[in-house]
Design a protein around this motif. Structure first.
Motif, PDB file in Angstrom:
ATOM      1  N   ARG A  32       0.776  -1.374   0.461  1.00  0.00           N
ATOM      2  CA  ARG A  32      -0.005   0.234  -0.011  1.00  0.00           C
ATOM      3  C   ARG A  32       0.586   1.203   0.067  1.00  0.00           C
ATOM      4  O   ARG A  32       0.061   2.423  -0.026  1.00  0.00           O
ATOM      5  CB  ARG A  32      -0.653   0.692   0.776  1.00  0.00           C
ATOM      6  CG  ARG A  32      -2.147  -1.298   0.910  1.00  0.00           C
ATOM      7  CD  ARG A  32      -3.128  -0.432   1.966  1.00  0.00           C
ATOM      8  NE  ARG A  32      -2.407  -1.166   3.772  1.00  0.00           N
ATOM      9  CZ  ARG A  32      -3.171  -0.924   4.470  1.00  0.00           C
ATOM     10  NH1 ARG A  32      -4.462  -0.579   4.613  1.00  0.00           N
ATOM     11  NH2 ARG A  32      -2.525  -1.359   5.654  1.00  0.00           N
ATOM     12  N   ARG A  33       2.244   0.991   0.064  1.00  0.00           N
ATOM     13  CA  ARG A  33       3.088   2.530  -0.220  1.00  0.00           C
ATOM     14  C   ARG A  33       4.144   2.385  -1.117  1.00  0.00           C
ATOM     15  O   ARG A  33       4.827   3.689  -0.751  1.00  0.00           O
ATOM     16  CB  ARG A  33       3.891   2.028   1.705  1.00  0.00           C
ATOM     17  CG  ARG A  33       3.006   1.848   3.150  1.00  0.00           C
ATOM     18  CD  ARG A  33       3.587   1.335   3.799  1.00  0.00           C
ATOM     19  NE  ARG A  33       4.673   2.091   4.065  1.00  0.00           N
ATOM     20  CZ  ARG A  33       5.387   2.480   5.878  1.00  0.00           C
ATOM     21  NH1 ARG A  33       5.930   1.707   6.778  1.00  0.00           N
ATOM     22  NH2 ARG A  33       6.033   3.409   5.839  1.00  0.00           N
ATOM     23  N   THR A  34       3.858   1.340  -1.391  1.00  0.00           N
ATOM     24  CA  THR A  34       4.576   1.944  -2.785  1.00  0.00           C
ATOM     25  C   THR A  34       3.778   0.846  -4.022  1.00  0.00           C
ATOM     26  O   THR A  34       2.937   1.325  -3.841  1.00  0.00           O
ATOM     27  CB  THR A  34       6.069   1.155  -2.346  1.00  0.00           C
ATOM     28  OG1 THR A  34       7.528   0.730  -3.253  1.00  0.00           O
ATOM     29  CG2 THR A  34       5.888  -0.986  -2.518  1.00  0.00           C
ATOM     30  N   THR A  35       4.753   1.537  -4.923  1.00  0.00           N
ATOM     31  CA  THR A  35       4.364   1.194  -6.543  1.00  0.00           C
ATOM     32  C   THR A  35       4.216  -0.507  -6.746  1.00  0.00           C
ATOM     33  O   THR A  35       4.992  -1.266  -5.995  1.00  0.00           O
ATOM     34  CB  THR A  35       4.981   1.612  -7.432  1.00  0.00           C
ATOM     35  OG1 THR A  35       6.371   1.019  -7.752  1.00  0.00           O
ATOM     36  CG2 THR A  35       4.586   3.257  -7.323  1.00  0.00           C
ATOM     37  N   ARG A  36       4.004  -1.240  -7.569  1.00  0.00           N
ATOM     38  CA  ARG A  36       4.041  -2.314  -7.750  1.00  0.00           C
ATOM     39  C   ARG A  36       5.935  -2.538  -8.262  1.00  0.00           C
ATOM     40  O   ARG A  36       6.776  -4.310  -8.162  1.00  0.00           O
ATOM     41  CB  ARG A  36       3.272  -3.041  -9.119  1.00  0.00           C
ATOM     42  CG  ARG A  36       1.906  -3.238  -8.630  1.00  0.00           C
ATOM     43  CD  ARG A  36       0.807  -3.301 -10.027  1.00  0.00           C
ATOM     44  NE  ARG A  36       1.071  -4.908 -10.994  1.00  0.00           N
ATOM     45  CZ  ARG A  36       0.974  -3.866 -12.039  1.00  0.00           C
ATOM     46  NH1 ARG A  36       0.906  -3.769 -12.362  1.00  0.00           N
ATOM     47  NH2 ARG A  36       1.076  -5.352 -12.533  1.00  0.00           N
ATOM     48  N   ARG A  37       5.945  -1.834  -8.922  1.00  0.00           N
ATOM     49  CA  ARG A  37       7.326  -2.078  -9.382  1.00  0.00           C
ATOM     50  C   ARG A  37       8.588  -1.933  -8.659  1.00  0.00           C
ATOM     51  O   ARG A  37       9.630  -2.867  -8.817  1.00  0.00           O
ATOM     52  CB  ARG A  37       7.967  -0.644 -10.534  1.00  0.00           C
ATOM     53  CG  ARG A  37       9.436  -1.525 -11.331  1.00  0.00           C
ATOM     54  CD  ARG A  37       9.529  -0.313 -11.945  1.00  0.00           C
ATOM     55  NE  ARG A  37       8.290  -0.879 -13.377  1.00  0.00           N
ATOM     56  CZ  ARG A  37       8.572   0.298 -14.655  1.00  0.00           C
ATOM     57  NH1 ARG A  37       9.002   0.813 -15.156  1.00  0.00           N
ATOM     58  NH2 ARG A  37       7.533  -0.553 -15.482  1.00  0.00           N
ATOM     59  N   ARG A  38       8.356  -1.027  -7.367  1.00  0.00           N
ATOM     60  CA  ARG A  38       9.099  -0.920  -6.653  1.00  0.00           C
ATOM     61  C   ARG A  38       9.228  -2.415  -5.570  1.00  0.00           C
ATOM     62  O   ARG A  38      10.013  -2.985  -5.365  1.00  0.00           O
ATOM     63  CB  ARG A  38       8.818  -0.194  -5.677  1.00  0.00           C
ATOM     64  CG  ARG A  38       8.834   1.100  -6.373  1.00  0.00           C
ATOM     65  CD  ARG A  38       8.722   2.216  -5.069  1.00  0.00           C
ATOM     66  NE  ARG A  38       9.726   4.074  -6.105  1.00  0.00           N
ATOM     67  CZ  ARG A  38       9.693   5.189  -5.158  1.00  0.00           C
ATOM     68  NH1 ARG A  38       8.865   4.992  -3.641  1.00  0.00           N
ATOM     69  NH2 ARG A  38      10.436   5.942  -5.301  1.00  0.00           N
ATOM     70  N   PHE A  39       7.631  -2.956  -5.564  1.00  0.00           N
ATOM     71  CA  PHE A  39       7.659  -3.823  -4.382  1.00  0.00           C
ATOM     72  C   PHE A  39       7.913  -5.191  -4.687  1.00  0.00           C
ATOM     73  O   PHE A  39       8.600  -5.540  -4.497  1.00  0.00           O
ATOM     74  CB  PHE A  39       6.145  -3.994  -4.162  1.00  0.00           C
ATOM     75  CG  PHE A  39       5.408  -5.158  -3.531  1.00  0.00           C
ATOM     76  CD1 PHE A  39       5.179  -5.238  -1.971  1.00  0.00           C
ATOM     77  CD2 PHE A  39       5.897  -7.015  -4.091  1.00  0.00           C
ATOM     78  CE1 PHE A  39       4.798  -6.176  -1.330  1.00  0.00           C
ATOM     79  CE2 PHE A  39       5.015  -8.086  -2.678  1.00  0.00           C
ATOM     80  CZ  PHE A  39       5.075  -7.545  -1.581  1.00  0.00           C
ATOM     81  N   HIS A  40       8.343  -5.219  -6.300  1.00  0.00           N
ATOM     82  CA  HIS A  40       8.585  -6.814  -6.906  1.00  0.00           C
ATOM     83  C   HIS A  40      10.457  -6.466  -6.804  1.00  0.00           C
ATOM     84  O   HIS A  40      10.283  -7.722  -6.440  1.00  0.00           O
ATOM     85  CB  HIS A  40       8.211  -7.161  -8.478  1.00  0.00           C
ATOM     86  CG  HIS A  40       7.026  -7.150  -8.762  1.00  0.00           C
ATOM     87  ND1 HIS A  40       6.074  -8.317  -8.256  1.00  0.00           N
ATOM     88  CD2 HIS A  40       5.549  -6.529  -9.239  1.00  0.00           C
ATOM     89  CE1 HIS A  40       4.899  -8.378  -7.911  1.00  0.00           C
ATOM     90  NE2 HIS A  40       4.717  -7.079  -9.287  1.00  0.00           N
ATOM     91  N   ALA A  41      11.038  -5.258  -6.768  1.00  0.00           N
ATOM     92  CA  ALA A  41      11.945  -5.262  -7.441  1.00  0.00           C
ATOM     93  C   ALA A  41      12.810  -5.225  -6.073  1.00  0.00           C
ATOM     94  O   ALA A  41      14.128  -6.165  -5.727  1.00  0.00           O
ATOM     95  CB  ALA A  41      12.306  -3.494  -7.796  1.00  0.00           C
ATOM     96  N   PHE A  42      12.217  -4.765  -5.000  1.00  0.00           N
ATOM     97  CA  PHE A  42      12.631  -4.685  -3.171  1.00  0.00           C
ATOM     98  C   PHE A  42      12.496  -6.037  -2.621  1.00  0.00           C
ATOM     99  O   PHE A  42      13.526  -7.182  -2.104  1.00  0.00           O
ATOM    100  CB  PHE A  42      11.574  -4.209  -2.883  1.00  0.00           C
ATOM    101  CG  PHE A  42      11.822  -4.242  -1.047  1.00  0.00           C
ATOM    102  CD1 PHE A  42      12.793  -3.352  -0.964  1.00  0.00           C
ATOM    103  CD2 PHE A  42      10.891  -4.998  -0.151  1.00  0.00           C
ATOM    104  CE1 PHE A  42      12.931  -3.358   0.737  1.00  0.00           C
ATOM    105  CE2 PHE A  42      11.682  -4.978   1.650  1.00  0.00           C
ATOM    106  CZ  PHE A  42      12.525  -3.981   1.897  1.00  0.00           C
ATOM    107  N   VAL A  43      11.348  -7.662  -3.568  1.00  0.00           N
ATOM    108  CA  VAL A  43      11.248  -8.863  -3.568  1.00  0.00           C
ATOM    109  C   VAL A  43      12.315  -9.487  -3.846  1.00  0.00           C
ATOM    110  O   VAL A  43      13.282 -10.421  -3.073  1.00  0.00           O
ATOM    111  CB  VAL A  43       9.519  -9.681  -3.451  1.00  0.00           C
ATOM    112  CG1 VAL A  43       9.544 -11.332  -3.703  1.00  0.00           C
ATOM    113  CG2 VAL A  43       8.932  -9.129  -2.739  1.00  0.00           C
TER     114      VAL A  43
END
Length: 189
Positions: free
Chosen positions: A72-83
């Motif tokens: 909820r705090r980020t973008t899909r792209r950032r979330f996937h990159a973080f994972v």
């Protein structure tokens, strides 16, 4: 919850491919081990692969608990990159540092990334930010505190963990998440 469900979908897809390849003896194509240069793709594939259905279910449940809150705090792209980034870093740390402590281990699973997501939630919320701002700890002191917190978080899983659990990966993931949460790495505001 879209990025979390996409991550879970990739994990389930990789699991299905693992099972299919296991029939012909090739399930090991997903396992991260040293030397890394032999199969460099496993730095990523090992994040989504799992050793058993129970392993996959435990990680899926943990992902479903923390993923949506970070998402909820980020973008899909950032979330996937973080994972992918934290999962890969945790896995590489496990096989590298684990190899120093004994025989070179192999690693599978998204738990390092899940610990990073949990660490992000712990350090990247309003209450934590207020506490850190009031304490006025130096960057080094915060870094050391995050290291201690990562060890403690990992120790809580070590007491109930089955043999062979990637405790170094859990600790590295938690540490990365704590640091990232403190600096708001994923926040888009």
């Amino acid at each position: 919850m879209r990025a979390t469900l996409e991550t879970l979908g990739v994990t389930l897809l990789v699991g299905a491919v693992q099972v299919a390849l296991g029939v012909v003896g090739l399930a090991g194509l997903f396992v991260l081990s040293t030397p890394l240069a032999v199969a460099p793709w496993t730095v990523v594939t090992s994040v989504y692969a799992h050793g058993s259905i129970g392993h996959l279910l435990a990680n899926a449940l943990a992902l479903l608990l923390v993923g949506p809150l970070v998402e909820r705090r980020t973008t899909r792209r950032r979330f996937h990159a973080f994972v992918v980034g934290t999962g890969a870093l945790a896995g590489v740390a496990q096989v590298t540092l684990g190899g120093v402590l004994g025989p070179s281990p192999a690693v599978l699973g998204i738990s390092g990334a899940v610990f990073a997501l949990g660490g992000y939630l712990l350090a990247g919320n309003v209450v934590s930010a207020t506490v850190f701002d009031r304490l006025r700890l130096s960057g080094r002191a915060q870094f050391a505190l995050f290291g201690l917190a990562a060890v403690l978080l990992t120790a809580t899983t070590a007491t109930t963990a089955a043999p062979g659990v990637a405790l170094i990966a859990h600790g590295v993931g938690a540490f990365c998440g704590l640091v990232a949460g403190r600096v708001g790495l994923l926040d888009v505001q």
